[in-house]
Scaffold this motif. Structure first.
Motif, mmCIF file in Angstrom:
data_model
loop_
_atom_site.group_PDB
_atom_site.id
_atom_site.type_symbol
_atom_site.label_atom_id
_atom_site.label_comp_id
_atom_site.label_asym_id
_atom_site.label_seq_id
_atom_site.Cartn_x
_atom_site.Cartn_y
_atom_site.Cartn_z
ATOM 1 N N TYR C 61 8.989 1.903 9.054
ATOM 2 C CA TYR C 61 7.886 2.803 8.728
ATOM 3 C C TYR C 61 8.436 4.155 8.268
ATOM 4 O O TYR C 61 8.016 4.696 7.246
ATOM 5 C CB TYR C 61 6.968 2.993 9.929
ATOM 6 C CG TYR C 61 5.823 3.929 9.614
ATOM 7 C CD1 TYR C 61 4.697 3.479 8.921
ATOM 8 C CD2 TYR C 61 5.895 5.280 9.962
ATOM 9 C CE1 TYR C 61 3.663 4.340 8.591
ATOM 10 C CE2 TYR C 61 4.868 6.152 9.629
ATOM 11 C CZ TYR C 61 3.757 5.671 8.955
ATOM 12 O OH TYR C 61 2.741 6.531 8.619
ATOM 13 N N SER C 64 9.834 3.953 4.914
ATOM 14 C CA SER C 64 8.789 3.898 3.882
ATOM 15 C C SER C 64 8.196 5.287 3.649
ATOM 16 O O SER C 64 7.826 5.637 2.533
ATOM 17 C CB SER C 64 7.694 2.914 4.288
ATOM 18 O OG SER C 64 6.920 3.466 5.337
ATOM 19 N N GLN C 65 8.142 6.110 4.701
ATOM 20 C CA GLN C 65 7.635 7.477 4.528
ATOM 21 C C GLN C 65 8.603 8.303 3.678
ATOM 22 O O GLN C 65 8.201 9.125 2.869
ATOM 23 C CB GLN C 65 7.410 8.141 5.886
ATOM 24 C CG GLN C 65 6.265 7.524 6.675
ATOM 25 C CD GLN C 65 5.016 7.315 5.832
ATOM 26 O OE1 GLN C 65 4.402 8.263 5.375
ATOM 27 N NE2 GLN C 65 4.646 6.049 5.606
ATOM 28 N N GLU C 192 -0.611 -1.582 -2.457
ATOM 29 C CA GLU C 192 0.333 -1.212 -1.422
ATOM 30 C C GLU C 192 1.504 -2.199 -1.391
ATOM 31 O O GLU C 192 1.326 -3.394 -1.582
ATOM 32 C CB GLU C 192 -0.355 -1.182 -0.053
ATOM 33 C CG GLU C 192 -0.122 0.112 0.666
ATOM 34 C CD GLU C 192 -0.952 0.222 1.951
ATOM 35 O OE1 GLU C 192 -0.850 1.262 2.590
ATOM 36 O OE2 GLU C 192 -1.660 -0.747 2.309
ATOM 37 N N PRO C 195 2.165 -3.068 3.952
ATOM 38 C CA PRO C 195 0.851 -2.722 4.504
ATOM 39 C C PRO C 195 0.917 -1.533 5.459
ATOM 40 O O PRO C 195 1.894 -1.373 6.183
ATOM 41 C CB PRO C 195 0.447 -3.995 5.256
ATOM 42 C CG PRO C 195 1.266 -5.085 4.646
ATOM 43 C CD PRO C 195 2.530 -4.461 4.172
ATOM 44 N N TYR C 196 -0.107 -0.724 5.454
ATOM 45 C CA TYR C 196 -0.300 0.425 6.349
ATOM 46 C C TYR C 196 0.756 1.517 6.195
ATOM 47 O O TYR C 196 0.963 2.310 7.091
ATOM 48 C CB TYR C 196 -0.354 -0.038 7.815
ATOM 49 C CG TYR C 196 -1.334 -1.145 8.023
ATOM 50 C CD1 TYR C 196 -2.707 -0.907 7.847
ATOM 51 C CD2 TYR C 196 -0.912 -2.425 8.343
ATOM 52 C CE1 TYR C 196 -3.616 -1.933 7.986
ATOM 53 C CE2 TYR C 196 -1.813 -3.459 8.491
ATOM 54 C CZ TYR C 196 -3.179 -3.222 8.310
ATOM 55 O OH TYR C 196 -4.075 -4.232 8.443
ATOM 56 N N THR C 197 1.500 1.552 5.100
ATOM 57 C CA THR C 197 2.491 2.625 4.939
ATOM 58 C C THR C 197 2.105 3.564 3.813
ATOM 59 O O THR C 197 2.708 4.618 3.653
ATOM 60 C CB THR C 197 3.874 2.060 4.599
ATOM 61 O OG1 THR C 197 3.754 1.295 3.401
ATOM 62 C CG2 THR C 197 4.413 1.218 5.722
ATOM 63 N N ARG C 198 1.112 3.189 3.031
ATOM 64 C CA ARG C 198 0.726 3.919 1.830
ATOM 65 C C ARG C 198 1.828 3.910 0.767
ATOM 66 O O ARG C 198 1.715 4.594 -0.248
ATOM 67 C CB ARG C 198 0.332 5.373 2.155
ATOM 68 C CG ARG C 198 -0.986 5.453 2.898
ATOM 69 C CD ARG C 198 -1.353 6.874 3.158
ATOM 70 N NE ARG C 198 -0.338 7.528 3.980
ATOM 71 C CZ ARG C 198 -0.293 8.830 4.199
ATOM 72 N NH1 ARG C 198 -1.167 9.624 3.635
ATOM 73 N NH2 ARG C 198 0.632 9.349 4.961
ATOM 74 N N THR C 200 3.311 2.470 -2.267
ATOM 75 C CA THR C 200 2.693 1.598 -3.262
ATOM 76 C C THR C 200 3.653 1.302 -4.405
ATOM 77 O O THR C 200 4.817 1.699 -4.383
ATOM 78 C CB THR C 200 1.457 2.287 -3.871
ATOM 79 O OG1 THR C 200 1.912 3.458 -4.535
ATOM 80 C CG2 THR C 200 0.448 2.646 -2.815
#
Lengths: 312, 509, 351
Positions: C61, C64-65, C192, C195-198, C200
């Motif tokens: 996560y 991904s940020q 995306e 999923p759920y990380t924004r 894209t």
């Protein structure tokens, strides 16, 4: 309608413009000294910001706004020395260094503000400089309202601009500064200490911009807020160009910008049916127009932005 | 009586040895010429003496005392003055300000401008160096600027004056005046070091001569005991016949023409006045003139780099007056620019990219805007071979090449594309004898292949030996025109100084 | 006007130890100075930098940020780098980014029924175009009047932010207290990746932009022209290159990249236009370009670094209570150090 006319030509607007002019004119004159010696000074913005911060810091810890002003001169001069060291000693690109310095100044002042006072938006209130009235002048009808009562830094600014003009155009040092920026090689062959001249000019530039910052935080207000220079350093740079690298010209050009700014603020408070975003754009648009019109006719110092190597 | 002794001076710039263990003695009150080709190390040696460069080894003795000169300030204090080839004057300041800067007369903390003016005028009278103290440098002539430079050094009470190629920018008349001043200074007890590469001047003005070659000292001779031939041998290191053998030309029809071309330089207020030039195929037309008389403006106007006020330019019966530079090039106009580094090359680009400069969109080197790397490489190799450009690789950065090789890159590029018209401005300036010879022969070969060539040059020898016809440009005006052998060098000299043909015949010269 | 073009040319051609090594040393120096600052401020340096690292790369996560923050920086870094190549200093990325963002949002809202395959390109194009036009203004002023782009682009940042905000409030605002547009249609949102990380597909678009710009400067005649104007305008003129038009084109491409930064935020992160949404991506782009030495792939690496600093800075603020502005300080220091290779030379020789 009468309101609008009153605002545009009113003495209050002019008096406000004089106040707004003060930091820009000081910084613009700083820019003039730096650039006359050949160093492009994009870092004025950061120097103003640091000056504003230092002034509040000084006033906060000593309780004396004048010591705050002194600290702003000191820090401004120090940033100037740092800038000079990078551009002269290490031959860094003037523009890139200036922008780097501005970003560093923004980060550092905001960071320190939070570390010292634990708040993000602005510092606590400190003791600011109180306005002074000039005895005889304040009683003259129109002029009294315009010039009679101001922060002492406003009067100091007027004196400094005149002194700066004398220094640049009437003294040996000024002649040497101008030669250094126009033709460093010629200056070198005349036995002029180029680096010394440039260090002096850039440090002076930092002091002047720092003083401008002190006026923002202690003269106009009595606190520091994040990014409170808000582009004034860049406006000062434009004013410096428009004012042909001459302290008197800098003052006149700064006043023009400030007048629009004062107008903008007054018009906003009037609620005349124009969106305030549009009114707020005025000074920025004017800067662009003036710059686009001015540079066609103005000529910068010939060796501006170059690095000169002595004794290869 | 020795006033200056330089001992064992060595100076390196990177791998290049500019001065190799040079000894130099100068006597008090003499005019001493430092003679040598471009790049022989004359200026470097004097810049070391003046404190602008520091030397790697060696020492300087002044009046028998070992001195160290770290910067020009110290040199000035020791009574040394230098007049540089490129004047060290600030355009936007007045003559007086330029002279006093660094040693300003003061009134309190301010400059005493009245005193400055008086001092300058007094000095000017004493040595017969006429200047206008209050005029800004940008409005003065080149000759006056040189006088300001000399005054600047006299104001600093220089006893030893170094002049670096002082005659390069002067008309023959101005050279005479300069020599008069120099003799006067010598009589006043000043010592003069005169840097030049011109034999005639050396013979005319000097007492003694030191010759440098490739950074080394060849020897010092008394002027009275030497001859131009001996000096030339010392300079070049072999018997030189500085002459190209030109066959008679066979000019064809006119392919390049200007009609009443007028242009203005707003900075210097110079006007090109109704210039009419016609060049035939297989012909070289030379433009003579002292620099600053409109050569640059002409060069730029012809290539579309400067706006013209009136008139026409015609190539092959086509009116190209309003064509862009790119279009003129596409039509077969080639241009060897006078300012090599400023205009002719992009220093940070490699050889390949410099060789296609101006043709980067042509179908030879690009397919619909995509550069064809292989073809570019192949072509660059050809140019490098054909023009004998010394480099390690076609990807070498241009700034690492020598001046002569850089010029060959420009010439190779401009002459390879089968041009019709060649504008060659100062094509051999600053090059050594070998390179000059090469370029001269190349231009003649191009002429014999039927190109029309306009040769703009400040070197009379070059013009005389290459041109079929010569035109003289003076203050933006063509004041004389004729076949090359119609003019003697003396006549050309007078014309370049503005003495018109009519006047010439009247005087009976 | 200010005459720094030659300098820009020089700084791009410094004899390099190696670009990467220089940049690496610059980063280390900046982090050391920041560590001193953290220490003086009374925080725990070890904890701070641990959180910085963990926040940037600690788990999928966080990683991904980091990538998420990297995307706009790639675009704005390219913005500055493209300008530099032509000898222009485009500090106007911020204003160009807002125009790109608003244009994308408006395009998306104007065609609510279009299919994504058509709508997404339209929105991207609108963003690039709007940013490009906003960038072309200072280009035009520079080419025609000589007005220095540093001052004009900064002024246009203020004007850009104010004018988009004006347009939003008067024409596109969603009812309510917050100054923002309604949500854009699903079809205009970038899919995306995780999923759920924004995170894209925007990351691929940004890498695509890098490839395009890299090819532009290495392989095309236009790229050749742009660089020639940047390196030596007089020689470019001599070669028949029209400098004025090249300056405008360069600023337009540069602005388009910034516009895409805005589009990527609107279409990938917020799914709407909000006033004052950018934390200064346009300015960080300067640091990215300077650190990346104006090379397209250098920009990618530098953007990754600053993306990591942003993401890590968040967790540093959260867990070590250190203000985010420390990251601005790091940026400023990196620019200063990269601009002064002589300083790094000196330090390296000393040690």
């Amino acid at each position: 309608m009468n309101d609008i006319i009153y605002v545009i030509f009113g003495i209050n607007t002019l008096a406000a413009a004089i106040r707004i002019t003060t930091p820009i004119a000081l910084a613009a004159m700083g820019g003039a000294f730096s650039e006359r010696s050949g160093i492009i000074n994009i870092g004025l913005e950061g120097m103003i910001l640091c000056g504003a911060f230092a002034a509040v810091l000084g006033s906060f810890y000593t309780g004396s706004p004048w010591l705050g002003v002194f600290l702003s001169l000191l820090l401004g001069g120090f940033i100037g020395a740092l800038f000079a060291c990078f551009t002269i000693k290490f031959k860094a690109d003037h523009v890139v260094t200036g922008v780097g310095l501005n970003i560093l100044a923004l980060g550092a002042t905001t960071y320190l503000m939070q570390v010292l006072w634990g708040c993000k938006g602005s510092s606590p209130n400190v003791k600011g400089l109180s306005e002074v009235s000039i005895p005889i002048i304040k009683d003259i009808p129109v002029i009294g309202k315009l010039l009679g009562t101001h922060s002492p830094l406003v009067y100091i600014m007027f004196l400094l601009v005149f002194a700066g003009w004398l220094l640049l155009f009437k003294t040996p040092l000024g002649l040497r500064i101008r030669i250094t920026g126009e033709h460093p090689e010629a200056a070198d062959t005349l036995g002029i200490n180029i680096k010394g001249i440039q260090y002096f000019s850039v440090i002076l530039s930092g002091c002047l911009a720092g003083l401008g910052g002190a006026y923002l935080s202690l003269g106009q207000l009595n606190w520091f807020s994040m990014n409170m220079s808000a582009g004034r350093g860049y406006m000062a740079l434009a004013a410096n160009i428009f004012g042909h690298w001459n302290p008197l010209g800098c003052l006149a050009a700064s006043f023009l910008f400030s007048y629009t700014d004062a107008l903008q603020m007054r018009l906003q408070s009037l609620n005349i049916g124009i969106a305030h975003e549009l009114i707020q754009m005025l000074p920025y648009i004017l800067t662009i127009i003036v710059l686009a019109g001015a540079v066609v006719r103005s000529r910068p110092p010939a060796a501006l932005g170059e690095h000169y190597e002595t004794n290869k | 009586m020795r006033v200056v002794e330089l001992k064992n001076i060595t100076k390196r710039f990177g791998n290049i040895v500019a001065n190799d263990a040079i000894d130099l003695d100068i006597n008090r009150g003499e005019i001493h010429c430092l003679l040598g080709e471009n790049g022989a190390g004359k200026t470097t040696l004097m810049k070391i003496f003046f404190g602008l460069y520091s030397c790697d080894t060696g020492s300087i003795f002044l009046n028998g005392k070992d001195v160290e000169v770290h910067n020009p300030g110290e040199a000035i204090k020791l009574g040394i003055g230098m007049i540089h080839q490129h004047f060290m004057l600030v355009d936007r300041l007045t003559v007086a300000e330029n002279i006093i800067a660094g040693q300003e007369p003061k009134k309190g903390i301010f400059i005493n401008f009245a005193r400055a003016k008086k001092d300058v005028e007094e000095l000017s009278r004493r040595y017969g160096l006429k200047v206008n103290a209050e005029r800004r440098i940008e409005y003065t002539s080149v000759g006056e600027q040189q006088r300001v430079e000399i005054l600047k050094n006299l104001y600093r009470q220089a006893d030893i004056l170094i002049l670096d190629e002082p005659t390069a920018v002067l008309t023959p008349q101005e050279v005479k005046d300069l020599f008069t001043v120099l003799r006067k200074l010598k009589k006043d007890g000043k010592t003069i070091i005169f840097i030049t590469h011109k034999l005639k001047e050396t013979m005319a003005i000097s007492d003694r001569i030191t010759v440098l070659r490739d950074g080394k000292k060849v020897g010092t001779v008394n002027t009275s005991a030497t001859s131009p031939n001996e000096l030339a041998r010392m300079m070049v290191g072999r018997e030189v016949v500085l002459r190209v053998y030109k066959k008679a030309g066979h000019p064809g029809q006119t392919i390049f023409q200007t009609q009443n071309l007028c242009a203005t330089n707003k900075r210097s207020h110079l006007h090109l006045k109704a210039i009419n030039i016609a060049i035939k195929r297989g012909e070289i037309v030379g433009i003579a003139g002292v620099e600053g008389n409109g050569q640059l403006e002409l060069e730029e106007a012809l290539m579309g780099l400067r706006e013209i006020d009136r008139g026409k330019i015609i190539v092959n019966d086509r009116d190209i007056t309003n064509y862009s530079t790119a279009k003129r090039r596409a039509l077969g106009m080639a241009h060897i620019p006078s300012s090599r580094l400023k205009r002719g090359l992009i220093k940070s680009f490699d050889l390949e990219k410099n060789i296609i400069l101006g043709s980067q969109w042509s179908s030879h080197f690009a397919d619909k805007g995509i550069l064809a790397q292989n073809r570019i490489k192949k072509y660059s190799r050809e140019v490098i071979d054909n023009f004998d450009i010394r480099c390690s690789d076609s990807k070498e950065i241009i700034s690492s090449l020598s001046g002569g090789n850089q010029q060959k890159v420009i010439i190779g590029r401009e002459l390879s594309g089968d041009p019709q018209v060649i504008i060659a401005a100062q094509p051999t300036r600053g090059l050594d004898v070998g390179a000059i010879e090469y370029i001269h022969n190349l231009l003649l070969k191009m002429r014999d292949e039927g190109k029309a060539i306009l040769l703009i040059s400040a070197e009379l020898d070059e013009l005389k030996s290459l041109s079929d016809r010569i035109m003289v440009l003076y203050e933006g005006e063509m004041i004389a025109e004729g076949d090359t052998n119609r003019f003697t060098e003396e006549e050309l000299g007078l014309l370049m100084a503005g003495h018109r043909e009519g006047v010439l015949t009247d005087v009976g010269a | 006007m200010l005459g720094h073009d030659r300098l820009l040319a020089r700084i791009r051609n410094l004899p390099v130890l190696s670009d990467l090594l220089y940049s690496f040393i610059a980063i280390i120096l900046a982090l050391i100075i920041s560590a001193v600052l953290i220490f003086i401020s009374g925080y725990d340096v070890g904890r701070a930098y641990y959180n910085l690292l963990y926040g940037a790369f600690g788990n999928l996560y966080n990683l991904s940020q980091t990538l998420l923050k990297t995307i706009p920086l790639i675009f704005t870094g390219l913005t500055v780098a493209i300008g530099f190549k032509t000898g222009l200093f485009n500090i106007g990325g911020e204003g160009q980014l807002y125009w790109g963002a608003l244009a994308s949002a408006v395009a998306a809202l104007s065609f609510p029924h279009l299919n994504g395959i058509i709508l997404i390109p339209i929105c991207l194009l609108a963003g690039a175009l709007a940013g490009g036009v906003w960038g072309a203004i200072p280009g035009y002023l520079k080419a025609k009047t000589g007005a220095h782009e540093v001052v004009t682009t900064i002024m246009l940042n203020y004007i850009g932010i104010l004018s988009t905000s004006f347009l939003l409030k008067n024409y596109f605002k969603e009812p309510g207290y917050i100054d923002q547009t309604p949500m854009i249609p699903e079809a205009a949102r970038l899919p995306e990746l995780i999923p759920y990380t924004r995170l894209t597909w925007a990351i691929f678009i940004s890498i695509g932009a890098i490839i395009v710009i890299d090819l532009l400067f290495k392989k095309t005649s236009l790229g050749y022209d742009l660089q020639a104007v940047g390196e030596n305008p007089t020689a470019a003129e001599y070669a028949g290159i029209n400098s004025a038009s090249k300056i405008i084109i360069s600023m337009m491409i540069s602005g388009a990249a910034a516009g895409l930064a805005g589009s990527s935020m609107v279409m990938g992160v917020f799914n709407r236009f909000i006033t004052n949404f950018s934390p200064g991506y346009g300015f960080t782009g300067i640091a990215v370009a300077v650190l990346g030495r104006n090379k397209a792939w250098g920009v990618l690496l530098a953007a990754l670094l600053f993306g990591a600093l942003e993401a890590g800075g968040m967790s540093m603020k959260l867990f070590a209570k250190i203000p985010m502005d420390l990251m601005t300080i790091v940026q400023g220091l990196v620019i200063l150090f990269v601009a002064a290779p002589a300083l790094i030379h000196l330090l390296v020789r000393r040690s």
